[in-house]
Design a protein around this motif. Sequence first.
Motif, short mmCIF file in Angstrom:
data_model
loop_
_atom_site.label_atom_id
_atom_site.label_comp_id
_atom_site.label_asym_id
_atom_site.label_seq_id
_atom_site.Cartn_x
_atom_site.Cartn_y
_atom_site.Cartn_z
N LEU B 64 0.84 -1.19 0.00
CA LEU B 64 0.00 0.00 0.00
C LEU B 64 0.88 1.25 0.00
N TRP B 90 -10.58 1.27 -13.23
CA TRP B 90 -10.50 0.54 -11.96
C TRP B 90 -11.34 1.33 -10.95
N SER B 93 -10.46 3.96 -5.66
CA SER B 93 -9.42 3.90 -4.63
C SER B 93 -8.14 3.24 -5.16
N ALA B 94 -8.13 2.88 -6.46
CA ALA B 94 -6.90 2.33 -7.03
C ALA B 94 -5.89 3.43 -7.32
N TRP B 95 -6.35 4.69 -7.23
CA TRP B 95 -5.43 5.80 -7.45
C TRP B 95 -5.57 6.80 -6.33
N LEU B 122 -1.00 2.03 -11.05
CA LEU B 122 -1.95 2.14 -9.95
C LEU B 122 -1.20 2.53 -8.68
N PRO B 124 -2.69 2.29 -5.17
CA PRO B 124 -3.88 2.05 -4.36
C PRO B 124 -3.84 2.82 -3.04
N HIS B 130 -7.91 -5.08 -5.59
CA HIS B 130 -8.45 -4.11 -6.54
C HIS B 130 -8.66 -4.84 -7.86
N ALA B 160 -3.43 -5.08 -2.77
CA ALA B 160 -2.67 -4.08 -2.01
C ALA B 160 -2.43 -4.63 -0.62
#
Lengths: 430, 436
Positions: B64, B90, B93-95, B122, B124, B130, B160
């Motif tokens: 993470l 995606w 919350s992947a970015w 990405l 996360p 994800h 993640a």
Amino acid sequence: MTGTTPAPPAPRSPADAGPTSPPPAGPSPGPAGTTATNPAGTATTSLALTGRGLWRRARWYLVVLAVLLIGATAVAAIGQDRRYPPLDPRSYDRDGAHAVLALLEHQGLKTDLTTDPTGHPTGADTLVLPEPDLLSPAELRAVAAARHSRLVLIAPGPAALSALAPGIRSSEEDGGPPYASVRSTAAQCSLTEAVRAGTAGIGGMLYTNGSRGEGCYPRGHGYPLVSTPAVGGDVIVLGTGAFLHNEELAKDGNAALALGLLGSQPHLTWHLPDYTAPLAQGTRDKTFGDYVPDGWRWAGYQLAVAAVLTALWRGRRLGPVISENLPVVVRAAETTEGRARLYRRAKARGRAAEALRRATAHRLAPALGVPLQAGEPDPDTLCAAVADRLPEQPAGDVRALLFGPPPTDDAALLRLADDLDALERQVRNP
Amino acid sequence: MALTGRTALLAALGTLVVGLLLPSWAGIGLVTGTVLLAAVIDLALAAPVRSLRLGRGGDTTVRLGEPASVELTVTNPSGRPLRARIRDAWAPSAWRPGTAEAASRHTLLVPGGERRRAVTVLTPTRRGDHHARRVTVRSLGPLGLAGRQGSHVLPWTVRALPPFASRKHLPSRLARLRELDGRTSVLTRGQGTEFDSLREYLPGDDVRSIDWRASARRNTVAVRTWRPERDRHILIVLDTGRTSAGRVGDAPRLDAALDAALLLTALATRAGDRVDLLAHDARKRVAVAGSSASEILPAFTNAMASLEPALHETDMRSLVSTALKMAPHRSLIVLLTGLDAAPVEDGLRPLLPLLTKRHEVVLASVADPHLDALAAGRGTLEAVYGAAAAEQTRADRRATAERLTRHGVTVLDAAPTQLAPALADTYLALKAAGRL
């Protein structure tokens, strides 16, 4: 972040040609940065709908659309509901005038509806003009020349007045108020119809009675009903037609006044004004559009087409919005803050002071070397230790501060908190 | 089917033609018809989207906060070149917030019969799996007036893992562990039961550890040194019930607990102990047992990746019985749970004797630093009541900890950043004292 690197045109091996599949979800060999590959397979991954899928998705929308269209057509076919303007003798609405026309016909009058008020009367008759201002000057002249036995004008403006009822002017031109509200008013004049009717719900535009006219239902400086003799008969100028409405006819002497005014002659002609007629030339100001060259109006239409295309361009998203389930956010200190608000609302000064005192005692005890018994220091030992550390501080004060009675008001609570802080500071740095 | 800004621009420029040359419906029809005809021709010449072959590759796990690269391979089997705008979608919350738009869009030019690769990076912001949602491709025609648009589904999962931010504390704790082990020159005598070696007596050594037999053989007084036991069993129990959902700072309590568990696992594995993991709320969520030393951390991080706090009460009875089943012999049981009075008093305390009878129990709880800020409030009535409430909460936690300590449980109550090193220190202290 776009890395566009040409990939080598790899030969298709049988293993390569498997369908795309998700990576294994189980434990992976490294704690971070595990990598896998899944090169382009042959199976289609497209979401595009086939013809049958399109039909399956669209059919219910089409059914609903068809039902709506059929329903709308049916409603339009059944509901031939025509709306009439106010004071229209064909209208059964509250503000229509069908009732008064029906009464007059019941009394044996011959009634006539016309869109052309310029016709010449065949005998004694009454002409009602509900909107004399909508007539052109030529029409007004024609009406004046037609010698009707009685002419009833409803709320005429200056042009109609000067053409049809010379000598009568708007009350405003005499310095009076131009309007009066419609309400029950006594006749107070010698006009036969008004005297017979007594009180009537009348008002609206106010007029002067001129030199020869007779004003009734006086309101301030003006009259909402003026009768004046004219060539071949008389002219009745009314400030309002409200008392002729279907809804108002049964009130006061409205019906009697209406029958008196309109039923004096054996023949009645009711003009149906043409509301769509353009206003007389010269009254309209030139708008912005009149100054724009003709070609540019077409350019404006083309610009609207461009705007529609822009909307289509901007309105098409690159794929749908992606949703995500998010965890609930619960702040850990929420219960403590809630407890603080409860203390405050309940004015729990005793409890608050107790908590602050216990916390201070608990912090002082290790600093002074006082042992804890069941998590709390012994009061006597603690007070003695404080007195040892701060000899100049009166022992009674310290005891009252740490173990005294609860504070009696908010100021005392605030003071207690500050005093406890001060005591702690002094004990730590005597 | 999608239009571009060029189409709208052409139509807008057509305004001049209509305004100056053909101010009529015919002019509008001519201009608009030309624009639309060009768009339709463009659309017909664009490479088809449906027949594209897409493939994936790249990272499947990421820590993470670190970036993960996922490749997207686009093969264009048609004879026409593909001018594509691609969105690799995606979950948000992947970015990091605000970067999703730029990171998910790619522009590719794929000549007919060839393939190209785009890399989606990405970063996360949430622990867990994800999943890739869909790939939307807009294929523009040669004029750039209009394009075909379609979506493909290519499943891919990036897991993640917990960030393990406390690994910066690991070297210092490992150094202390080596001191315990008697491997360094600074000899700290452990109370363990495993005989290590003999060395010369130094003032300050415990006289009870003098080996008289060995002293008789040499001219100096020799003492026996012991080293801490190895191969002990440690069971880390994560309470993922509602008390673990409370947010402390930006993250739920569970995240701090995971961090502490990972540091303890790394340390204990290096010390030669076996570590098992149990996550439990109303039912068993995760149980990892019997992993070898080399694969234990990956196994734990993987198991922890998808742990989320549950919003219901923990079933302590079930938790304790599962823990006892997983620890048949004497073990160190590290219970990562809350110190709130009600769940501990009603749920855990009656069951504690079952645990403490055979095992050494450590209870670690995440304290809220916001309470300290609240307790320091002075000056206004609101602040003072807040301070009183905070002090009351702290006193309650203290009282609960006190009662647990009386049962023989070692209680830790530390802020999220302090919990992991505090737990490691407690472990080292227990090991030095030979209590495992």
